[in-house]
Every structure is written in C-alpha cells, then in structure tokens.
Design a protein around this motif. Structure first.
Motif, PDB file in Angstrom:
ATOM      1  N   VAL A 266       0.971  -1.128   0.023  1.00 36.82           N
ATOM      2  CA  VAL A 266      -0.052   0.032   0.179  1.00 36.82           C
ATOM      3  C   VAL A 266       1.054   1.360   0.133  1.00 36.82           C
ATOM      4  O   VAL A 266       0.702   2.276  -0.843  1.00 36.82           O
ATOM      5  CB  VAL A 266      -1.154  -0.003   1.311  1.00 36.82           C
ATOM      6  CG1 VAL A 266      -1.866   1.336   1.052  1.00 36.82           C
ATOM      7  CG2 VAL A 266      -1.734  -1.222   1.465  1.00 36.82           C
ATOM      8  N   GLY A 268       4.493   1.125   0.077  1.00 35.19           N
ATOM      9  CA  GLY A 268       5.607   0.895  -0.481  1.00 35.19           C
ATOM     10  C   GLY A 268       6.715   0.151   0.177  1.00 35.19           C
ATOM     11  O   GLY A 268       7.600  -0.337  -0.463  1.00 35.19           O
ATOM     12  N   THR A 270       6.724  -3.026   1.626  1.00 38.39           N
ATOM     13  CA  THR A 270       6.867  -4.303   1.294  1.00 38.39           C
ATOM     14  C   THR A 270       7.575  -4.390  -0.228  1.00 38.39           C
ATOM     15  O   THR A 270       7.940  -5.441  -0.373  1.00 38.39           O
ATOM     16  CB  THR A 270       5.295  -4.897   1.094  1.00 38.39           C
ATOM     17  OG1 THR A 270       4.478  -4.799   2.204  1.00 38.39           O
ATOM     18  CG2 THR A 270       5.615  -6.603   0.894  1.00 38.39           C
ATOM     19  N   THR A 317       1.050  -7.291   2.125  1.00 39.04           N
ATOM     20  CA  THR A 317       0.274  -6.665   3.383  1.00 39.04           C
ATOM     21  C   THR A 317      -0.854  -7.133   3.827  1.00 39.04           C
ATOM     22  O   THR A 317      -1.573  -7.944   2.952  1.00 39.04           O
ATOM     23  CB  THR A 317       0.044  -4.843   2.772  1.00 39.04           C
ATOM     24  OG1 THR A 317      -0.645  -5.264   1.774  1.00 39.04           O
ATOM     25  CG2 THR A 317       1.408  -4.385   2.610  1.00 39.04           C
ATOM     26  N   TYR A 319      -4.620  -6.558   5.204  1.00 40.45           N
ATOM     27  CA  TYR A 319      -5.725  -5.591   4.594  1.00 40.45           C
ATOM     28  C   TYR A 319      -6.960  -5.965   5.424  1.00 40.45           C
ATOM     29  O   TYR A 319      -7.535  -6.679   5.141  1.00 40.45           O
ATOM     30  CB  TYR A 319      -5.716  -5.465   3.095  1.00 40.45           C
ATOM     31  CG  TYR A 319      -6.074  -4.172   2.603  1.00 40.45           C
ATOM     32  CD1 TYR A 319      -5.318  -3.229   2.573  1.00 40.45           C
ATOM     33  CD2 TYR A 319      -7.516  -4.343   1.854  1.00 40.45           C
ATOM     34  CE1 TYR A 319      -5.731  -2.081   1.595  1.00 40.45           C
ATOM     35  CE2 TYR A 319      -7.844  -2.952   1.266  1.00 40.45           C
ATOM     36  CZ  TYR A 319      -7.297  -2.014   1.477  1.00 40.45           C
ATOM     37  OH  TYR A 319      -7.601  -0.720   0.650  1.00 40.45           O
ATOM     38  N   ASN A 321      -7.561  -7.449   8.204  1.00 43.13           N
ATOM     39  CA  ASN A 321      -7.507  -8.685   8.401  1.00 43.13           C
ATOM     40  C   ASN A 321      -7.589  -9.801   7.550  1.00 43.13           C
ATOM     41  O   ASN A 321      -7.781 -10.788   7.878  1.00 43.13           O
ATOM     42  CB  ASN A 321      -8.729  -9.035   9.550  1.00 43.13           C
ATOM     43  CG  ASN A 321      -8.105  -8.870  11.300  1.00 43.13           C
ATOM     44  OD1 ASN A 321      -6.950  -8.934  11.307  1.00 43.13           O
ATOM     45  ND2 ASN A 321      -9.017  -8.416  11.776  1.00 43.13           N
ATOM     46  N   SER A 351       0.609  -3.704  10.153  1.00 44.02           N
ATOM     47  CA  SER A 351       1.207  -2.728  11.212  1.00 44.02           C
ATOM     48  C   SER A 351       0.902  -2.846  12.525  1.00 44.02           C
ATOM     49  O   SER A 351       1.255  -2.455  13.308  1.00 44.02           O
ATOM     50  CB  SER A 351       0.386  -1.168  10.638  1.00 44.02           C
ATOM     51  OG  SER A 351       1.309  -0.900   9.375  1.00 44.02           O
ATOM     52  N   TRP A 352      -0.589  -3.557  12.608  1.00 42.96           N
ATOM     53  CA  TRP A 352      -0.747  -4.047  13.963  1.00 42.96           C
ATOM     54  C   TRP A 352      -1.004  -5.519  14.270  1.00 42.96           C
ATOM     55  O   TRP A 352      -0.376  -5.962  15.525  1.00 42.96           O
ATOM     56  CB  TRP A 352      -1.938  -3.102  14.643  1.00 42.96           C
ATOM     57  CG  TRP A 352      -3.233  -3.318  13.799  1.00 42.96           C
ATOM     58  CD1 TRP A 352      -4.310  -4.269  14.089  1.00 42.96           C
ATOM     59  CD2 TRP A 352      -3.601  -2.429  12.595  1.00 42.96           C
ATOM     60  NE1 TRP A 352      -5.050  -3.672  12.962  1.00 42.96           N
ATOM     61  CE2 TRP A 352      -4.776  -2.797  12.361  1.00 42.96           C
ATOM     62  CE3 TRP A 352      -3.029  -1.579  11.892  1.00 42.96           C
ATOM     63  CZ2 TRP A 352      -5.290  -2.517  10.882  1.00 42.96           C
ATOM     64  CZ3 TRP A 352      -3.534  -0.987  10.638  1.00 42.96           C
ATOM     65  CH2 TRP A 352      -4.983  -1.424  10.203  1.00 42.96           C
ATOM     66  N   ALA A 353      -1.656  -6.200  13.580  1.00 47.13           N
ATOM     67  CA  ALA A 353      -1.772  -7.690  13.690  1.00 47.13           C
ATOM     68  C   ALA A 353      -1.333  -8.139  12.244  1.00 47.13           C
ATOM     69  O   ALA A 353      -2.589  -8.455  11.602  1.00 47.13           O
ATOM     70  CB  ALA A 353      -3.157  -7.751  14.262  1.00 47.13           C
TER      71      ALA A 353
END
Ligand SMILES: Cc1cc2nc3c(=O)[nH]c(=O)nc-3n(C[C@H](O)[C@H](O)[C@H](O)COP(=O)(O)O)c2cc1C
Ligand SMILES: [Fe+2]
Ligand SMILES: [Fe+2]
Length: 403
Positions: A266, A268, A270, A317, A319, A321, A351-353
């Motif tokens: 999303v 960049g 990754t 990424t 997205y 969950n 970023s968080w899970a």
C-alpha cells in the motif's frame, strides 16, 4: 508476404485467412493484450471441393470476408469444419451459413449443441463426427482428434493426412499481433513471442494440463509437418520447440530455474523488501529474477511467470485482517490455473496484527506439491535494520534451493 485482399497459400491447396486485431485491449473480458492478438482461419480447396476450417473474431470479420470472397470467387463452400466454438473463432459462422445455406457443417455432438445455444441456428446439413473419423476433401483426407478441454469441451484437432498439417484450435496459439509474419520461422519467436505465448497458455489453457498431455500422447506417432493454430504463427520448422514447451507447461514442470517475486504494497514498504530480496538473489548469482507488483500489474503476468520459474516468493500486506485484494486475486488465479510443483517463500507485512503470511500459507496449501523454502519473514510496517540478516538468510535458502 501477407496480402490484404486474398488468402495466402500455405501448402498444397490450403490457404490461410486471418489477420491482426489491435483494437481490442482486453481478451476474454479479462486479459490485457497491449500488443494485440491475431486470428487464423484456413481454407482447403481441392478438386472443386472446398472446406473452411473455423472462422474468426468479429473484430476482423470484414477482412476475413474480403479474403474469403476473393479466394472463393463464384465457387460454393462445401464444408465448414468447426474445431472450436468459442466466439473468437465462431463469430462468422452464421454469415457462412447465410452465404452458403447448403454447406455441410462438420463438428461433434457438443459443437452442434453450442452452435444452437450461441447462435440459435441448426445447419441444414450436419455431419457429426466421432474421434478418429475421416472426411475426404478432394485430394485431402481429414482425420478428427478430439482435444476435450484444450480450452473447451467441444474442441477437436483436424489432421490433414495429405499435407500433414494439424489444425490445432487454440493449442500453440499466442497473444500479440503478427506484424506481417505468418510463420514462426519468420520471427525471433523465443525473443519476441514466447512470453506472450506462455501468458496465453498459462492463463487460457493452464488449468487443463492433463488434457493437453492426453492429446499430445494421442498425436505422438502422427507425422505432423505443420501446426496451424487459431492464434499466432503457423509452425512449419522446429515443431519440437513449441511442442516441448507445451509438454513442460502441461506437466507443470518449471521451464527455467529462477525466482518470481510477486508483492503487494500500500505504502511501498513491502515493495522495498521485494526489491531488496531481488538484489540479494542477484548477488548470490541467481540470474533469472522477476519482480511483479500486483497492485499495478494484471495477474496474468504473474500466473505466466509462475509457470515459467522454479521459485515463487509471495510478499503481501495485511488488509482489514485479510490479504490485500490484489494478492488475493493473484493467488486465486494461480490456484485456478492449477499452478503446482513449485518452491515458494513467504513475506508478510502488517502494522498492528500481521495476517498476510498466515493467509498466504492457507492459500498455497490448496495448490499441489508446493515446497516451502526458508523461514517466513514477518515485517511490522517496514523492514527493521535488525531483520536484514533474516532477509539475507532467505536469499541464501532460495539460492541454495536452485542449485
Ligand atoms: C485499508 C487498510 C487496512 C489495513 N489492515 C491491516 C490489518 O488488518 N492488520 C495489519 O496488521 N495491518 C493492516 N494494514 C496495514 C498494512 O498492512 C500496511 O500497509 C503495512 O503494514 C505497510 O506496508 P506497505 O508499506 O507495503 O503497504 C492496513 C492498511 C490499510 C491501508
Ligand atoms: Fe478458445
Ligand atoms: Fe481462441
């Protein structure tokens, strides 16, 4: 070589009638064709008997009619063989029936059902053939080989025993317009067309490898001198080259040792990891490395390289969950096209899970004979400096798996 107002002779009483379409940008409502596509129809004219093998797509219908009319003159068409009912080849069938109502239409039982369903016509004269049946057209003896699911269920190949030409429907076809060539030996096929031929095969027929194997087996001892497909160049030399590619692809054997890295990103980060891994692989002497950004590229390119290379790296990424939709689509298309028998590695970001790594594994587990290489690398937003050794280790493991 190609003429715009008459068919081109390709052998004893056999003519090519076809052309390029550069107006369509999407094929089958799904696949980008930035370099166009071509359609081929063939006419046999011998001892006053005429036989047309398939027609063309609506996009080149007027060119087709001009060439067919000029070549036929005031003769009538005696036979129309339908090897494939898909509308990119069947678009002119009803016009043929209107022009020559007495024409005998040759097909199998599935052909006639599709003909009725698509165009609501029942030809006055029908000849329903079975596997191995023959039909004499003047000096030519045509023999029919069913090629079920070498794209569609009604597909058959027509072998001309006289000229040893095989009219092989979609098999051995390719995307990309012909730019004046008619034969594969008039172009640098390997350099200029192989990629589009592979993308065509893997995305259109890729799912049906066992069916391709079945028909290749059936034709093993048939002396074929020319392959006349419905798209792309005619093969009259080095037939083993393209038959060999089909054999590999349909057995799901990698064509080349190499790595395809397919990633979604999303913001960049990754993408940075994908590029860095590609560089690390190059440093380790891996010459074939291709990076595909699935957020900007059509999935058909990644499917194609999955058929080509021995190793695949999925990097995505998380997205909501879930997997980013473009990675989800990529995996779905690979699964649909029966991608199998490859080595794969996984990079997930969140970023968080982070869930992407687990979700990639879940999807890959539905593919056959996939072997994991290296440890999964999980990134939290962006690659941390202390994770670089992990990425280097992954590159080591991938390079080692190819030796
Ligand atoms: C709409 C949206 C949904 C997201 N959902 C999740 C999520 O469910 N879990 C998570 O860990 N990160 C989530 N993220 C963060 C992305 O995984 C984030 O893009 C990534 O950590 C950074 O990598 P990138 O620069 O390659 O995009 C989301 C991001 C966006 C834009
Ligand atoms: Fe087709
Ligand atoms: Fe086709």
């Amino acid at each position: 070589m190609m003429s715009n107002d008459a068919a081109v002779s390709i052998g004893d009483g056999v003519y090519w009638i076809g052309g390029d379409d550069r107006t369509a940008t999407i094929f089958e409502g799904a696949f980008p064709i930035p370099e166009g596509v071509s359609y081929n129809s063939y006419l046999i004219s011998s001892k006053d008997t005429t036989c047309l093998l398939d027609t063309v797509d609506a996009s080149i219908a007027s060119k087709f009619w001009k060439n067919l009319r000029t070549t036929m003159g005031d003769r009538k068409l005696d036979y129309l063989v339908i090897n494939h009912m898909e509308p990119d080849h069947g678009a002119c069938i009803t016009q043929v029936l209107e022009a020559w109502p007495d024409v005998t239409v040759v097909g199998n039982s599935k052909t006639f059902t599709m003909l009725e369903n698509f165009y609501h016509v029942v030809p006055k004269n029908r000849m329903e053939v079975k596997e191995g049946d023959t039909l004499t057209i003047g000096d030519h003896v045509l023999k029919f080989y069913f090629a079920v699911m070498v794209h569609w269920p009604e597909v058959m190949f027509t072998y001309d025993e006289t000229t040893r030409m095989l009219f092989c429907a979609d098999a051995f076809g390719t995307f990309k317009a012909m730019s004046g060539a008619l034969y594969a030996d008039e172009m640098d096929f390997d350099r200029d067309y192989l990629e589009e031929a592979r993308r065509y095969y893997s995305n259109i027929v890729g799912k049906y490898g066992s069916k391709v194997q079945a028909v290749l087996g059936k034709l093993k001892d048939v002396p074929i001198e020319m392959l006349c497909p419905l798209h792309g160049p005619i093969w009259r030399r080095d037939l083993g080259y393209i038959i060999g590619k089909y054999d590999l692809w349909s057995r799901y054997e990698p064509e080349d040792k190499g790595v395809m890295i397919a990633y979604t990103s999303v913001y960049g980060n990754t993408g940075v990891v994908a590029e860095k891994l590609a560089h690390l692989l190059k440093e380790r002497g891996v010459s074939n490395v291709v990076v595909h950004s699935m957020t900007t590229e059509h999935t058909s390119y990644a499917v194609s390289d999955a058929f080509r290379f021995s190793n695949i790296v999925f990097a995505a990424t998380t997205y909501n969950n879930n997997l980013h939709p473009t990675m989800s689509a990529t995996l779905e298309d690979m699964e649909n096209m029966a991608v199998q028998n490859r080595r794969y590695s996984v990079i997930g970001n969140g970023s968080w899970a982070p869930q992407a790594d687990r979700l990639i594994e879940e999807r890959v587990s539905k593919m056959k004979d996939m072997t994991k290489v290296g440890e999964t690398l999980v990134i939290k937003s962006s690659l941390a400096p202390e994770q670089i050794p992990e990425l280097e280790k992954l590159a080591d493991d991938i390079a080692a798996s190819m030796r």
